[in-house]
Write a protein that holds these residues in place. Structure first.
Motif, PDB file in Angstrom:
ATOM      1  N   UNK A 210      57.213  34.877  33.136  1.00 18.27           N
ATOM      2  CA  UNK A 210      57.061  33.631  33.895  1.00 18.27           C
ATOM      3  C   UNK A 210      56.059  33.782  35.049  1.00 18.27           C
ATOM      4  N   UNK A 211      55.341  32.713  35.308  1.00 23.11           N
ATOM      5  CA  UNK A 211      54.384  32.680  36.424  1.00 23.11           C
ATOM      6  C   UNK A 211      54.432  31.308  37.081  1.00 23.11           C
ATOM      7  N   UNK A 212      53.851  31.237  38.284  1.00 21.76           N
ATOM      8  CA  UNK A 212      53.735  29.962  38.994  1.00 21.76           C
ATOM      9  C   UNK A 212      52.301  29.821  39.511  1.00 21.76           C
ATOM     10  N   UNK A 213      51.693  28.715  39.147  1.00 20.49           N
ATOM     11  CA  UNK A 213      50.328  28.432  39.606  1.00 20.49           C
ATOM     12  C   UNK A 213      50.275  26.992  40.127  1.00 20.49           C
ATOM     13  N   UNK A 214      49.797  26.845  41.358  1.00 15.00           N
ATOM     14  CA  UNK A 214      49.682  25.523  41.981  1.00 15.00           C
ATOM     15  C   UNK A 214      50.995  24.761  41.925  1.00 15.00           C
TER      16      UNK A 214
END
Length: 303
Positions: A210-214
């Motif tokens: 999992x990742x978070x961008x903007x």
């Protein structure tokens, strides 16, 4: 001399014990020695049983004692009742005083680093408990009797088990300086497509990170040439420069602090906190050894 006992049933368990001892020992004197009674006291108790039932249970001669058909039936019932009584007393005693074998299952790395170091103090506090601990990242069947207490990570599936929250942990993506010198340092999550990503192999592990961008969360599919069933192995492979891995912070905090591992893509870390629970079969019949161990873990890991 025996104390006078009410014949209404208050001494029935003792009578059963005497009868079973006579049948096993083959004589009144043998039963008396086993129970600390005189042969005449044993004889009086047998007479009392027979008088109450109105049947002959034993045929007594100067040489031997033989059971009648009714005696054999009574012996079988006596042994069953005495066994049930012993088991009931054991269960009640177990609730009040923690004792017995306690089977604990914990994840490999978390168990080694966080659970095992607590056991010395725990067994000092509860010397009558024998802790049987198994370290594995495979989910064991607590309801099926494979463990009394299991420490689990992540969301819990619906089940009849009782859960006690012990804490939470984050995860980090890491690699060794040697690996990064050879393969380069990923600047964005998509760069991982060009890297050897080491993942878990058990069924509940998806081949995505999992990742978070903007402000938006998303999952990225990753691949690699080695999978393992525990974070300890994945961490060792990362230390050896084999590839990049994503494991619990508790397993890599010292290696990151020493520079042996480098955290990657922290700007894209979604900050997902994975809850840690102790799961067990609760209810009124929960053994005291389970209760005190779960209480101990919750208090110790809170600090």
């Amino acid at each position: 001399m025996d104390a006078k006992v009410d014949d209404t049933g208050t001494d029935r368990a003792r009578e059963l014990e005497v009868f079973a001892a006579v049948a096993q020992g083959g004589s009144l004197s043998a039963a008396g020695r086993a129970l600390g009674l005189t042969p005449s006291a044993v004889s009086r108790r047998i007479d009392r049983i027979e008088a109450r039932l109105g049947v002959r249970l034993m045929l007594r001669t100067t040489r031997a004692i033989m059971l009648t058909a009714e005696g054999h039936s009574y012996l079988a019932a006596a042994r069953r009742i005495l066994a049930d009584l012993d088991e009931s007393e054991r269960i009640i005693a177990d609730r009040g005083a923690p004792r017995g074998r306690l089977r604990v299952s914990a994840a490999f790395t978390h168990g080694r680093l966080c659970i095992v170091p607590l056991l010395a103090d725990f067994v000092r506090r509860f010397p009558h408990i024998l802790v049987d601990i198994g370290l594995t990242d495979t989910v064991v069947d607590v309801m099926g009797g494979e463990a009394d207490v299991a420490v689990r990570f992540g969301p819990l599936a619906d089940s009849p088990l009782t859960a006690r929250r012990l804490g939470e942990t984050g995860r980090s993506i890491v690699a060794s300086p040697d690996y990064l010198a050879r393969r380069g340092t990923p600047g964005v999550p998509e760069d991982l497509h060009r890297h050897n990503c080491l993942n878990f192999n058990f069924r509940r592990a998806e081949p995505t990170w999992p990742f978070r961008r903007d402000g938006r969360d998303y999952a990225l599919t990753v691949t690699g040439d080695i999978e393992a069933n525990n974070g300890e192995t994945l961490g060792q492979l990362a230390l050896a420069g084999v590839g990049v891995t994503r494991i619990g912070n508790f397993g890599v905090v010292e290696d990151i602090a020493s520079g042996r591992l480098v955290p990657l893509l922290e700007a894209f870390n979604p900050g997902d906190a994975e809850p840690i629970h102790a799961v067990f079969v609760g209810g009124a019949n929960m053994p005291a050894r389970v209760r005190v161990f779960v209480d101990y873990l919750a208090e110790a890991l809170r600090h």
